[in-house]
Design a protein around this motif. Structure first.
Motif, PDB file in Angstrom:
ATOM      1  N   ALA A  10       3.195  15.183  36.187  1.00 49.41           N
ATOM      2  CA  ALA A  10       2.329  16.237  37.013  1.00 49.41           C
ATOM      3  C   ALA A  10       3.414  17.320  35.964  1.00 49.41           C
ATOM      4  O   ALA A  10       3.557  18.233  35.906  1.00 49.41           O
ATOM      5  N   ALA A  11       3.562  16.825  34.278  1.00 54.32           N
ATOM      6  CA  ALA A  11       3.115  17.815  33.490  1.00 54.32           C
ATOM      7  C   ALA A  11       2.217  18.526  33.260  1.00 54.32           C
ATOM      8  O   ALA A  11       2.438  18.967  31.779  1.00 54.32           O
ATOM      9  N   GLY A  12       1.432  18.334  33.530  1.00 52.71           N
ATOM     10  CA  GLY A  12       0.303  18.643  32.853  1.00 52.71           C
ATOM     11  C   GLY A  12      -0.447  20.535  33.800  1.00 52.71           C
ATOM     12  O   GLY A  12       0.690  21.191  33.828  1.00 52.71           O
TER      13      GLY A  12
ATOM     14  N   ARG B  52      -7.862  23.411  33.771  1.00 49.98           N
ATOM     15  CA  ARG B  52      -9.067  23.229  34.572  1.00 49.98           C
ATOM     16  C   ARG B  52      -9.389  24.293  35.459  1.00 49.98           C
ATOM     17  O   ARG B  52     -10.429  25.160  36.511  1.00 49.98           O
TER      18      ARG B  52
ATOM     19  N   LYS C 161      -1.941  23.536  39.350  1.00 50.13           N
ATOM     20  CA  LYS C 161      -2.093  23.166  40.325  1.00 50.13           C
ATOM     21  C   LYS C 161      -1.085  22.264  41.026  1.00 50.13           C
ATOM     22  O   LYS C 161      -1.354  21.843  42.553  1.00 50.13           O
ATOM     23  N   GLN C 162      -0.332  21.115  40.730  1.00 45.80           N
ATOM     24  CA  GLN C 162       0.584  20.644  41.803  1.00 45.80           C
ATOM     25  C   GLN C 162       1.290  21.193  42.004  1.00 45.80           C
ATOM     26  O   GLN C 162       2.381  21.314  43.241  1.00 45.80           O
TER      27      GLN C 162
ATOM     28  N   ASP D  25       2.408  16.596  25.602  1.00 46.50           N
ATOM     29  CA  ASP D  25       1.526  17.086  25.111  1.00 46.50           C
ATOM     30  C   ASP D  25       0.687  17.022  26.478  1.00 46.50           C
ATOM     31  O   ASP D  25      -0.766  17.676  26.241  1.00 46.50           O
TER      32      ASP D  25
ATOM     33  N   ARG E 102      -1.215  13.808  28.975  1.00 49.06           N
ATOM     34  CA  ARG E 102      -0.243  12.481  29.854  1.00 49.06           C
ATOM     35  C   ARG E 102      -0.070  11.170  29.550  1.00 49.06           C
ATOM     36  O   ARG E 102       0.882  11.231  30.049  1.00 49.06           O
TER      37      ARG E 102
ATOM     38  N   SER F  73       3.317  12.516  28.480  1.00 47.67           N
ATOM     39  CA  SER F  73       4.076  11.803  29.835  1.00 47.67           C
ATOM     40  C   SER F  73       4.566  10.663  29.997  1.00 47.67           C
ATOM     41  O   SER F  73       5.704  10.528  31.096  1.00 47.67           O
TER      42      SER F  73
ATOM     43  N   GLY G 226       0.335  12.998  39.759  1.00 40.80           N
ATOM     44  CA  GLY G 226       0.598  14.180  40.614  1.00 40.80           C
ATOM     45  C   GLY G 226      -0.208  15.021  41.129  1.00 40.80           C
ATOM     46  O   GLY G 226       0.035  15.183  42.574  1.00 40.80           O
TER      47      GLY G 226
ATOM     48  N   LYS H 296      -9.340  13.699  43.227  1.00 40.49           N
ATOM     49  CA  LYS H 296      -7.711  14.208  42.479  1.00 40.49           C
ATOM     50  C   LYS H 296      -7.819  16.008  42.074  1.00 40.49           C
ATOM     51  O   LYS H 296      -9.167  16.637  41.898  1.00 40.49           O
TER      52      LYS H 296
HETATM   53  O1  C5P Z   1      -5.585  17.201  33.723  1.00 40.24           O
HETATM   54  P1  C5P Z   1      -5.984  16.004  34.726  1.00 40.24           P
HETATM   55  O2  C5P Z   1      -6.217  16.123  36.057  1.00 40.24           O
HETATM   56  O3  C5P Z   1      -6.796  14.419  34.457  1.00 40.24           O
HETATM   57  O4  C5P Z   1      -4.444  15.139  35.011  1.00 40.24           O
HETATM   58  C1  C5P Z   1      -3.855  13.846  35.393  1.00 40.24           C
HETATM   59  C2  C5P Z   1      -2.585  13.523  35.804  1.00 40.24           C
HETATM   60  O5  C5P Z   1      -1.585  14.265  34.366  1.00 40.24           O
HETATM   61  C3  C5P Z   1      -2.383  15.452  36.016  1.00 40.24           C
HETATM   62  O6  C5P Z   1      -1.222  15.026  37.618  1.00 40.24           O
HETATM   63  C4  C5P Z   1      -1.236  16.059  35.491  1.00 40.24           C
HETATM   64  O7  C5P Z   1      -0.043  16.953  35.684  1.00 40.24           O
HETATM   65  C5  C5P Z   1      -0.126  14.928  34.517  1.00 40.24           C
HETATM   66  N1  C5P Z   1      -0.110  15.344  33.666  1.00 40.24           N
HETATM   67  C6  C5P Z   1       1.159  15.341  32.776  1.00 40.24           C
HETATM   68  N2  C5P Z   1       1.246  15.208  31.546  1.00 40.24           N
HETATM   69  C7  C5P Z   1       0.215  16.329  30.003  1.00 40.24           C
HETATM   70  C8  C5P Z   1      -1.002  16.708  31.149  1.00 40.24           C
HETATM   71  C9  C5P Z   1      -1.340  15.877  32.418  1.00 40.24           C
HETATM   72  O8  C5P Z   1       1.454  14.765  33.209  1.00 40.24           O
HETATM   73  N3  C5P Z   1       0.327  16.548  29.510  1.00 40.24           N
END
Ligand code: C5P
Length: 231
Positions: A10-12, A16, A23-24, A83, A85, A88, A109, A211
């Motif tokens: 959940a680090a994104g 988008r 969003k999380q 940086d 997924r 992470s 997440g 998602k």
């Molecule tokens: O961007 P997307 O929705 O495809 O990301 C899938 C999951 O990966 C999300 O829950 C997002 O928070 C997580 N993520 C992450 N670290 C990142 C990019 C995405 O944990 N650098």
């Protein structure tokens, strides 16, 4: 009895999604979306240890939200995200023993509706001896393959499935995959790029296990939460 780790990424930044807050942390049915995701996984695999991957800028906000919503952080370890997924997941894996006797579930997440039914099918496949398991659903739209020159051809959608999370792995396999490869949009693809001979087992996912990507998905998720028990 095998040890089970659940990695929730959940680090994104959720670019988008188009809101200042990733969003999380956005509201879903009265509390941050991520709380629904964590509860769903804790209820499905109560014996697991949860590794929650958050961007370091949002860790203090998360603790504040937990206090405000009286959300128990017991059994959850927080890991700083990377940086991408994949980075992470790699950061979280550093806390997981590299052993064939440990299972890892990796879950987005942003998928708050993964429930007991989906997670149990993934766990059952692992327990039956599969090393890598993905939940997936049939593709319902027609598909076309688009070439770089812009031309496109119809493809047979019955040959394709849409892949979801939680994906399940033997921890030793996932560790070695992450040691040997850089990035992929999902973990099973990364495992397959390093271990082409390992069978990626497919188990039924669920149409409601969406998602969250855009703000309209929040309204869809709330409607699905109200009606899910009828599916
Ligand atoms: O961007 P997307 O929705 O495809 O990301 C899938 C999951 O990966 C999300 O829950 C997002 O928070 C997580 N993520 C992450 N670290 C990142 C990019 C995405 O944990 N650098």
């Amino acid at each position: 009895m095998k040890q089970i780790f659940v990695i929730i990424v959940a680090a994104g930044s959720g670019r988008r999604f188009g809101s200042p807050l990733p969003k999380q942390f956005c509201n879903l049915a009265g509390r941050p979306l991520l709380m629904h995701t964590i509860d769903a996984m804790r209820e499905s695999v109560p014996s697991s240890r949860v590794l929650l991957v958050l961007h370091s800028d949002y860790i203090s906000l998360w603790h504040e939200l937990c206090q405000r919503h009286k959300f128990s952080e017991q059994g959850i370890d927080i890991v700083s995200g990377g940086d991408t997924r994949s980075q992470s997941v790699r950061n979280a894996l550093a806390n997981v023993p590299c052993s064939a006797d440990v299972y890892v579930l990796v879950h987005d997440g942003a998928r708050p509706l993964a429930d007991h039914a989906v997670t149990t099918r993934v766990m059952q496949a692992l327990e039956a001896g599969d090393a890598a398991v993905v939940p997936a659903i049939p593709v319902t739209d027609s598909l076309r393959h688009v070439s770089p020159d812009g031309n496109s051809d119809a493809v047979d959608r019955s040959n394709y499935v849409a892949v979801q999370t939680p994906q399940g792995f033997r921890a030793d396999i996932l560790h070695k995959a992450y040691d040997g490869s850089d990035a992929a949009t999902d973990d099973a693809s990364l495992v397959q790029s390093v271990f082409p001979d390992i069978k990626i087992s497919i188990t039924p996912g669920a149409a409601y296990n969406i998602k969250i990507t855009s703000p309209t998905d929040i309204a869809v998720a709330e409607a699905l939460m109200r009606t899910r028990s009828k599916f």
